[in-house]
Design an enzyme around this catalytic site. Structure first.
Site, PDB file in Angstrom:
ATOM      1  N   ALA A  66       0.863  -1.174   0.000  1.00  7.65           N
ATOM      2  CA  ALA A  66       0.000   0.000   0.000  1.00  7.65           C
ATOM      3  C   ALA A  66       0.905   1.230   0.000  1.00  7.65           C
ATOM      4  O   ALA A  66       2.080   1.147   0.348  1.00  7.65           O
ATOM      5  CB  ALA A  66      -0.892  -0.011   1.236  1.00  7.65           C
ATOM      6  N   GLY A 109       0.734  -4.996   0.854  1.00  6.89           N
ATOM      7  CA  GLY A 109      -0.408  -5.054  -0.055  1.00  6.89           C
ATOM      8  C   GLY A 109      -0.046  -5.648  -1.414  1.00  6.89           C
ATOM      9  O   GLY A 109      -0.910  -6.198  -2.095  1.00  6.89           O
ATOM     10  N   GLU A 112      -0.345  -9.213  -0.915  1.00 10.76           N
ATOM     11  CA  GLU A 112      -1.773  -9.497  -0.723  1.00 10.76           C
ATOM     12  C   GLU A 112      -2.534  -9.492  -2.055  1.00 10.76           C
ATOM     13  O   GLU A 112      -3.390 -10.347  -2.297  1.00 10.76           O
ATOM     14  CB  GLU A 112      -2.376  -8.495   0.263  1.00 10.76           C
ATOM     15  CG  GLU A 112      -1.832  -8.711   1.674  1.00 10.76           C
ATOM     16  CD  GLU A 112      -2.221  -7.600   2.635  1.00 10.76           C
ATOM     17  OE1 GLU A 112      -1.895  -6.430   2.339  1.00 10.76           O
ATOM     18  OE2 GLU A 112      -2.843  -7.901   3.667  1.00 10.76           O
ATOM     19  N   GLU A 132       4.364  -5.169   7.259  1.00  8.82           N
ATOM     20  CA  GLU A 132       3.568  -4.111   7.883  1.00  8.82           C
ATOM     21  C   GLU A 132       3.912  -3.902   9.349  1.00  8.82           C
ATOM     22  O   GLU A 132       3.840  -2.787   9.863  1.00  8.82           O
ATOM     23  CB  GLU A 132       2.070  -4.428   7.751  1.00  8.82           C
ATOM     24  CG  GLU A 132       1.518  -4.305   6.339  1.00  8.82           C
ATOM     25  CD  GLU A 132       1.590  -5.582   5.530  1.00  8.82           C
ATOM     26  OE1 GLU A 132       2.391  -6.483   5.881  1.00  8.82           O
ATOM     27  OE2 GLU A 132       0.848  -5.689   4.540  1.00  8.82           O
TER      28      GLU A 132
END
Ligand code: CAA
Length: 258
Positions: A66, A109, A112, A132
């Site tokens: 992200a 992310g 993911e 993270e």
């Protein structure tokens, strides 16, 4: 073609190729990128001329996560009301197969999103991780759940708690990726797999994807029951007749996606 700024799209025959393209940020998944990615995926998913989608990044990074700079000032009320990550589910909710072709970093992310795809083909340069925790958060787009199902609790827990990266060989051993190929051949190999899938009967491909995914969502008995009903329904398709007749006649099948 659609005025995208953070992704590139092209079609080769019945295969769509989407390339994440924010090189200055190692393809960090900012809101604009996720909006564009979802839009492109939804278009290809709805396009009858497309049978399979390949999602890739750059040589250096599939995606480094992200966008930390975007998330950094977010407050809890904003993260709750803005529901920043829920739109990402669009990647997992598509009905046609999506192959992730991963080279370089697939972190946070990025890992993911790769796991939301139907399978991952990795370059030997790929590195997977859920770092993270080092940012004072945890995976927020399915990492604690999908990584655990793919590689088991012990490895997933270690990865999520320490932020350690897995290289391609370890990812293959652990079952995170379907196979590892030399980096120079990544796109060609992913496109070849996608072309193979796109040459099959589209409804049968979609029903197969749905059935395999059921194994993640229900008990074995319910999953088997679902598979049985869908398998039975396949005998209502012309492509079942064509596929089996072609085998018996010793010729190549010509599926008509019906
Ligand atoms: N968000 C925003 N920008 C990022 C980014 C990210 N996730 N990852 C890299 N960048 C930017 C860097 O800030 C840098 O920009 P500037 O040149 O403007 O400084 C540029 O991309 C190049 O990155 P580096 O200089 O850091 O490149 P490197 O080769 O030295 O290191 C790396 C590569 C190890 C991948 C490192 O960039 C890194 O650790 N990135 C962050 C990885 C991460 O923590 N991801 C998790 C994000 S949180 C998340 O994903 C939440 C969720 O579950 C949904």
């Amino acid at each position: 073609a659609q005025g995208y700024e953070t992704i590139l799209t092209e079609t080769r025959g019945r295969v769509a190729l989407i390339t994440l393209n924010r090189p200055q940020a190692l393809n960090a998944l900012c809101a604009q990128l996720m909006t564009e990615l979802n839009d492109a995926l939804a278009r290809f998913d709805a396009d009858p001329a497309i049978g399979c989608i390949v999602l890739t990044g750059s040589e250096k990074a599939f995606a480094a996560g992200a966008d930390i700079k975007e998330l950094q000032p977010t407050t809890y009320p904003q993260s709750y009301t803005g529901d920043l990550i829920t739109p990402w589910d669009g990647v997992a909710n598509r009905r046609k197969p999506i192959i992730a072709a991963v080279a370089g970093f697939a972190l946070g992310g990025g890992c993911e999103v790769a796991m939301m795809c139907d399978f991952i083909i990795a370059a030997d340069t790929a590195k997977f991780g859920q770092p993270e925790i080092r940012l004072g958060v945890m995976p927020g787009a399915g990492g604690t759940q999908r990584l655990t199902r793919l590689v088991g609790k012990s490895k997933a827990m270690e990865m999520c708690l320490t932020g350690r990266m897995m290289d391609a060989a370890e990812a293959e051993r652990a079952g995170l990726v379907s196979r590892v190929v030399p980096a120079a051949e990544l796109i060609a190999e992913a496109m070849k797999a996608a072309e193979t899938i796109a040459s099959m009967s589209l409804p049968i491909v979609m029903m197969t994807k749905e059935s395999v995914n059921r194994s993640y969502e229900t008990t074995l008995a319910e999953g088997i029951r679902f598979e049985r009903r869908v398998f039975q329904a396949m005998f209502a398709t012309a492509d079942q007749k064509e596929g089996m007749s072609a085998f018996v006649d010793k010729r190549k099948p010509a599926f008509r996606n019906g």
